[in-house]
Design a protein around this motif. Structure first.
Motif, PDB file in Angstrom:
ATOM      1  N   ARG A 144      -2.533  -2.646  -3.189  1.00 63.27           N
ATOM      2  CA  ARG A 144      -2.514  -3.833  -4.042  1.00 63.27           C
ATOM      3  C   ARG A 144      -2.485  -5.046  -3.124  1.00 63.27           C
ATOM      4  O   ARG A 144      -1.509  -5.292  -2.422  1.00 63.27           O
ATOM      5  CB  ARG A 144      -1.282  -3.840  -4.947  1.00 63.27           C
ATOM      6  N   GLU A 145      -3.579  -5.761  -3.100  1.00 65.05           N
ATOM      7  CA  GLU A 145      -3.667  -6.916  -2.206  1.00 65.05           C
ATOM      8  C   GLU A 145      -2.736  -8.026  -2.684  1.00 65.05           C
ATOM      9  O   GLU A 145      -2.528  -8.218  -3.887  1.00 65.05           O
ATOM     10  CB  GLU A 145      -5.103  -7.444  -2.149  1.00 65.05           C
ATOM     11  N   GLY A 146      -2.173  -8.757  -1.713  1.00 69.68           N
ATOM     12  CA  GLY A 146      -1.297  -9.870  -2.060  1.00 69.68           C
ATOM     13  C   GLY A 146      -2.088 -11.101  -2.476  1.00 69.68           C
ATOM     14  O   GLY A 146      -3.320 -11.111  -2.488  1.00 69.68           O
ATOM     15  N   GLU A 147      -1.339 -12.128  -2.809  1.00 66.91           N
ATOM     16  CA  GLU A 147      -1.958 -13.401  -3.186  1.00 66.91           C
ATOM     17  C   GLU A 147      -2.053 -14.269  -1.936  1.00 66.91           C
ATOM     18  O   GLU A 147      -1.027 -14.610  -1.333  1.00 66.91           O
ATOM     19  CB  GLU A 147      -1.093 -14.103  -4.232  1.00 66.91           C
ATOM     20  N   PRO A 148      -3.257 -14.599  -1.475  1.00 65.16           N
ATOM     21  CA  PRO A 148      -3.362 -15.411  -0.250  1.00 65.16           C
ATOM     22  C   PRO A 148      -2.759 -16.791  -0.442  1.00 65.16           C
ATOM     23  O   PRO A 148      -2.673 -17.298  -1.572  1.00 65.16           O
ATOM     24  CB  PRO A 148      -4.873 -15.484  -0.004  1.00 65.16           C
ATOM     25  N   GLY A 149      -2.339 -17.396   0.646  1.00 63.44           N
ATOM     26  CA  GLY A 149      -1.810 -18.748   0.581  1.00 63.44           C
ATOM     27  C   GLY A 149      -2.881 -19.745   0.163  1.00 63.44           C
ATOM     28  O   GLY A 149      -4.085 -19.485   0.286  1.00 63.44           O
ATOM     29  N   LYS A 150      -2.444 -20.863  -0.335  1.00 61.58           N
ATOM     30  CA  LYS A 150      -3.389 -21.899  -0.768  1.00 61.58           C
ATOM     31  C   LYS A 150      -3.895 -22.698   0.426  1.00 61.58           C
ATOM     32  O   LYS A 150      -3.150 -22.968   1.369  1.00 61.58           O
ATOM     33  CB  LYS A 150      -2.706 -22.833  -1.767  1.00 61.58           C
ATOM     34  N   ASP A 151      -5.149 -23.072   0.367  1.00 56.20           N
ATOM     35  CA  ASP A 151      -5.723 -23.925   1.408  1.00 56.20           C
ATOM     36  C   ASP A 151      -5.279 -25.370   1.184  1.00 56.20           C
ATOM     37  O   ASP A 151      -5.139 -25.824   0.044  1.00 56.20           O
ATOM     38  CB  ASP A 151      -7.250 -23.861   1.377  1.00 56.20           C
ATOM     39  N   VAL A 152      -5.059 -26.071   2.283  1.00 53.21           N
ATOM     40  CA  VAL A 152      -4.601 -27.458   2.230  1.00 53.21           C
ATOM     41  C   VAL A 152      -5.569 -28.329   3.021  1.00 53.21           C
ATOM     42  O   VAL A 152      -5.961 -27.978   4.137  1.00 53.21           O
ATOM     43  CB  VAL A 152      -3.182 -27.586   2.824  1.00 53.21           C
ATOM     44  N   LYS A 175       0.850  -1.186   0.000  1.00 53.82           N
ATOM     45  CA  LYS A 175       0.000   0.000   0.000  1.00 53.82           C
ATOM     46  C   LYS A 175       0.885   1.236   0.000  1.00 53.82           C
ATOM     47  O   LYS A 175       1.993   1.233   0.545  1.00 53.82           O
ATOM     48  CB  LYS A 175      -0.933  -0.003   1.213  1.00 53.82           C
ATOM     49  N   ARG A 176       0.400   2.278  -0.668  1.00 56.44           N
ATOM     50  CA  ARG A 176       1.104   3.567  -0.674  1.00 56.44           C
ATOM     51  C   ARG A 176       0.340   4.524   0.215  1.00 56.44           C
ATOM     52  O   ARG A 176      -0.865   4.711   0.053  1.00 56.44           O
ATOM     53  CB  ARG A 176       1.207   4.126  -2.084  1.00 56.44           C
ATOM     54  N   ILE A 177       1.078   5.114   1.175  1.00 64.00           N
ATOM     55  CA  ILE A 177       0.442   6.056   2.090  1.00 64.00           C
ATOM     56  C   ILE A 177       1.140   7.400   2.008  1.00 64.00           C
ATOM     57  O   ILE A 177       2.359   7.483   1.799  1.00 64.00           O
ATOM     58  CB  ILE A 177       0.481   5.524   3.540  1.00 64.00           C
ATOM     59  N   GLU A 178       0.371   8.470   2.130  1.00 68.14           N
ATOM     60  CA  GLU A 178       0.909   9.827   2.108  1.00 68.14           C
ATOM     61  C   GLU A 178       1.152  10.280   3.547  1.00 68.14           C
ATOM     62  O   GLU A 178       0.304  10.099   4.425  1.00 68.14           O
ATOM     63  CB  GLU A 178      -0.073  10.779   1.434  1.00 68.14           C
ATOM     64  N   VAL A 179       2.355  10.821   3.772  1.00 67.34           N
ATOM     65  CA  VAL A 179       2.710  11.316   5.094  1.00 67.34           C
ATOM     66  C   VAL A 179       3.093  12.784   5.005  1.00 67.34           C
ATOM     67  O   VAL A 179       3.521  13.274   3.957  1.00 67.34           O
ATOM     68  CB  VAL A 179       3.881  10.502   5.690  1.00 67.34           C
ATOM     69  N   ASN A 180       2.917  13.495   6.124  1.00 65.74           N
ATOM     70  CA  ASN A 180       3.312  14.919   6.138  1.00 65.74           C
ATOM     71  C   ASN A 180       4.780  15.037   6.529  1.00 65.74           C
ATOM     72  O   ASN A 180       5.487  14.040   6.668  1.00 65.74           O
ATOM     73  CB  ASN A 180       2.407  15.717   7.067  1.00 65.74           C
ATOM     74  N   ALA A 181       5.248  16.270   6.722  1.00 66.03           N
ATOM     75  CA  ALA A 181       6.659  16.505   7.009  1.00 66.03           C
ATOM     76  C   ALA A 181       7.103  15.840   8.298  1.00 66.03           C
ATOM     77  O   ALA A 181       8.273  15.482   8.462  1.00 66.03           O
ATOM     78  CB  ALA A 181       6.918  18.015   7.088  1.00 66.03           C
ATOM     79  N   ALA A 182       6.201  15.615   9.232  1.00 66.15           N
ATOM     80  CA  ALA A 182       6.537  14.976  10.509  1.00 66.15           C
ATOM     81  C   ALA A 182       6.490  13.458  10.406  1.00 66.15           C
ATOM     82  O   ALA A 182       6.779  12.757  11.366  1.00 66.15           O
ATOM     83  CB  ALA A 182       5.571  15.451  11.586  1.00 66.15           C
ATOM     84  N   GLY A 183       6.106  12.936   9.219  1.00 61.15           N
ATOM     85  CA  GLY A 183       6.033  11.493   9.033  1.00 61.15           C
ATOM     86  C   GLY A 183       4.706  10.893   9.416  1.00 61.15           C
ATOM     87  O   GLY A 183       4.539   9.674   9.407  1.00 61.15           O
ATOM     88  N   ARG A 184       3.713  11.736   9.789  1.00 64.04           N
ATOM     89  CA  ARG A 184       2.414  11.224  10.182  1.00 64.04           C
ATOM     90  C   ARG A 184       1.600  10.846   8.944  1.00 64.04           C
ATOM     91  O   ARG A 184       1.613  11.552   7.935  1.00 64.04           O
ATOM     92  CB  ARG A 184       1.670  12.262  11.019  1.00 64.04           C
ATOM     93  N   ILE A 185       0.904   9.728   9.023  1.00 61.13           N
ATOM     94  CA  ILE A 185       0.099   9.263   7.888  1.00 61.13           C
ATOM     95  C   ILE A 185      -1.085  10.192   7.685  1.00 61.13           C
ATOM     96  O   ILE A 185      -1.846  10.468   8.609  1.00 61.13           O
ATOM     97  CB  ILE A 185      -0.390   7.819   8.127  1.00 61.13           C
ATOM     98  N   MET A 186      -1.211  10.679   6.427  1.00 59.48           N
ATOM     99  CA  MET A 186      -2.318  11.567   6.089  1.00 59.48           C
ATOM    100  C   MET A 186      -3.458  10.796   5.420  1.00 59.48           C
ATOM    101  O   MET A 186      -4.619  11.004   5.736  1.00 59.48           O
ATOM    102  CB  MET A 186      -1.833  12.685   5.164  1.00 59.48           C
ATOM    103  N   ARG A 187      -3.086   9.908   4.497  1.00 58.51           N
ATOM    104  CA  ARG A 187      -4.119   9.134   3.797  1.00 58.51           C
ATOM    105  C   ARG A 187      -3.468   7.976   3.066  1.00 58.51           C
ATOM    106  O   ARG A 187      -2.253   7.972   2.828  1.00 58.51           O
ATOM    107  CB  ARG A 187      -4.886  10.007   2.806  1.00 58.51           C
TER     108      ARG A 187
END
Length: 646
Positions: free
Chosen positions: A239-247, A222-234
């Protein structure tokens, strides 16, 4: 003094030359600067734009959902549960101590956990998120989110964590996951960036470990936008990963729970194989442990308790433990001798209670001997002297060859931890490993499953499955991967004379169903469900001549760790074999007394698809069996009584 016209002209020329040089230098410098500006603003514009963008946009990995593990009936035996946690990015936090002090005012965090997290932060890159605490309540998360401005570098997240609903019952089969460690990173050749995420869970034992790449899946981001202090803005995008296969395993969790309960109080192991396809229906070792303890990192107190327990709860005795197979090995010797043509089913051998080989006396378990005895009676009554004789005739190499054909001394390829190879020794093995020649006495010892012969309960169950079917039944643990069926373990023909196999099976039937058979007291009387089997007693100490003269000390009078191991293996129903079972009770004493009743109860449970009717048992044990069934029913988790046929 007035300068001459010539001096004035020379001075002017000199000034003009200096001006020209200076001007040239200035033009050159301006030209270089101009070219550099053009390079930075035009040619490298995209690169610097990206650098500027990275200063305000962070990319973080998203762990995938781990594949679930199911039993053969679709019951989840390794699941994922929602897990609230709080993480810290050191480079965004500023004063770490101050931020953590504020955090602990809001959330109760164990000081030991906090200390481990701080140590983790010092070892990781400053931009890597480190888990400070997990399994938080929603109220804790709400408090953290409410105070975000005062907690730079702190983020509350929701993820998934492994949970094992059946607890100890499937611990040795499914295994467990745990946080990835530096030791893990050193020993495994895996460049997956997921492994750099602190406290990322990977398989540590059992199927969780052996099926790690199948179950793990691949990372998203995921890409997140942070301000000058490093705080997450949005959050900009994800991009979701590929889940593991069920066994899906071949294990029947309900039967497994029954077997585990039946072994309760013993140091033991048991295996149940479906003869139609090689499916392992149950693989149990007792005592066991709760795999949920390892998911978040086991405490030192719990770890010490498990390691110091003399009954070894961490050991998967059913597949990892190897033991002298005792008299269960006699079928191998008999089959090897018959196939080699060195004896017949009708030939008798005299048993006087002992056999002398080069001035060494080898005793039969029956002090007075069995008299003249043939193949059938030798298995039914488990005469040792019969096998001392025919083993010398056939030789150890052919015995070892037959043992391997039946699945002993062979490592079966299963996704379980430390699957043992065992040992079917021969002349070449002793020469190469010990640098010694094979002796006749070695053959005599091996003929009754003692000496260097070693086998696991899994291997003995495979041996019994192959004797019962005449096929090379191969044990199988994985039934489906993401819905795709895995190869069957049905197996091809062993290439052994079927008439000889019938004689072996008939003898095993009388072991359990003839009043002189060693397993008669553990017989099944229900028609269509009767079993054929063989008991075994594996000595763990040498009985001296002096002790024999004075009277052999009974097992129950010895310290636990010096008592014999008890073994029993069987298949049923006799007329149409469907299941094979093997049981080992460490230091349990005689196989017919300690292991046979357990094997009978397990194989009945498998045949009836749940608690069998009391009428399946001899009348003199029904009251005891009824009480036992009630105790086990209380021991098995709710909703797991009774089996579902697949």
């Amino acid at each position: 003094m007035k300068r001459s016209p010539k001096d004035v002209i020379d001075s002017a020329r000199m000034i003009s030359r200096r001006a020209l040089v200076m001007g040239t230098v200035q033009v050159g410098v301006i030209g270089v600067l101009g070219m550099r500006l053009q390079s930075m603003q035009v040619d490298q514009a995209d690169e610097y734009r990206l650098l500027a963008e990275e200063n305000r946009i962070n990319i973080r990995l998203l762990p995938p959902a781990r594949g679930m593990i199911f039993d053969r009936n679709g019951i989840a035996i390794a699941d994922n549960e929602q897990n609230y946690r709080v993480v810290m990015v050191r480079e965004d936090a500023g004063d770490i101590g101050e931020v953590l002090a504020k955090l602990t005012e809001l959330v109760d965090i164990n000081p030991e956990v906090l200390a481990r997290a701080m140590d983790e932060m010092q070892r990781r890159s400053p931009f890597v998120p480190v888990t400070i605490a997990d399994r938080l309540s929603w109220e804790d998360v709400a408090q953290i989110n409410l105070n975000t401005p005062a907690l730079p570098g702190i983020t509350a997240e929701v993820g998934l964590s492994r949970v094992y609903p059946w607890g100890a019952d499937l611990a040795h089969v499914v295994g467990y996951v745990g946080p990835v460690s530096d030791y893990d990173l050193q020993r495994i050749d895996d460049n997956d960036p997921l492994l750099q995420i602190p406290k990322f869970q990977i398989g540590k034992s059992g199927a969780e470990n052996k099926m790690e790449h199948t179950l793990r899946g691949s990372a998203g981001d995921k890409r997140i936008e942070v301000n000058a202090a490093g705080r997450i803005m949005r959050e900009l995008d994800r991009r979701e990963g590929e889940p593991g296969k069920d066994v899906q395993l071949t294990i029947d969790s309900r039967l497994q729970s029954y077997v585990q309960a039946r072994l309760d109080g013993q140091s033991a192991g048991a295996v149940v194989i479906d003869l139609e396809n090689g499916d392992l229906r149950a693989v149990a070792s007792a005592p066991a442990f709760d795999p949920n303890l390892f998911v978040r990192g086991i405490s030192s107190r719990d770890w010490t308790a498990l390691n110091e327990d003399k009954y070894r709860p961490l050991a998967a005795k059913a597949v990892q433990g190897t033991y002298p197979p005792g008299s269960t090995f006699k079928m191998v010797v008999a089959l090897a001798a018959m196939e080699a043509g060195v004896t017949t089913a009708e030939e008798t051998v005299y048993c006087g209670g002992y056999t002398d080989v080069f001035n060494i006396r080898f005793h039969c378990w029956k002090r007075g001997g069995h008299g003249n005895i043939n193949l059938h009676e030798s298995l039914k009554q488990s005469c040792d002297c019969y096998y001392y004789e025919i083993a010398q005739r056939v030789g150890i190499d052919k015995i070892a060859e037959m043992a391997r054909k039946l699945g002993l001394g062979v490592r079966h390829d299963l996704p379980l931890s430390a699957v043992a190879t065992g040992l079917a020794p021969d002349k070449e093995w002793k020469s190469s490993v010990r640098g010694e020649s094979w002796r006749i006495g070695d053959t005599v010892n091996a003929s009754i499953g003692q000496g260097d012969v070693l086998a696991s309960p899994l291997q003995i169950a495979v041996m019994t499955a192959r004797l019962a079917t005449g096929r090379e039944v191969t044990p199988r643990l994985i039934r489906l991967i993401d819905g795709v069926a895995q190869p069957s373990g049905l197996g091809e023909s062993l290439g052994v004379n079927e008439n000889t196999l019938r004689r072996i099976r008939s003898s095993m039937y009388d072991v359990c169903n003839h009043h002189r058979g060693t397993g008669y007291r553990s017989r099944i009387i229900a028609e269509g469900h009767k079993m054929a089997g063989k008991s075994g007693t594996s000595q763990v100490r040498r009985i001296t001549a002096e002790e024999r003269a004075a009277g052999v000390i009974r097992n129950e009078d010895l310290p636990w760790e010096r008592r014999d191991h008890a073994l029993f293996t069987a298949f049923a129903p006799f007329d149409n074999p469907r299941y094979a079972v093997s049981v080992i009770v460490e230091h349990g004493g005689g196989g017919s007394a300690a292991a046979a009743p357990i094997a009978r109860d397990i194989i009945l449970q498998a045949q009836f698809g749940g608690p069998p009717p009391l009428e399946a048992y001899p009348s003199d044990v029904r009251d005891r069996i009824a009480a036992q069934q009630r105790r086990i029913e209380e021991r098995i988790p709710p909703g797991s009584s009774g089996l579902v046929r697949a």
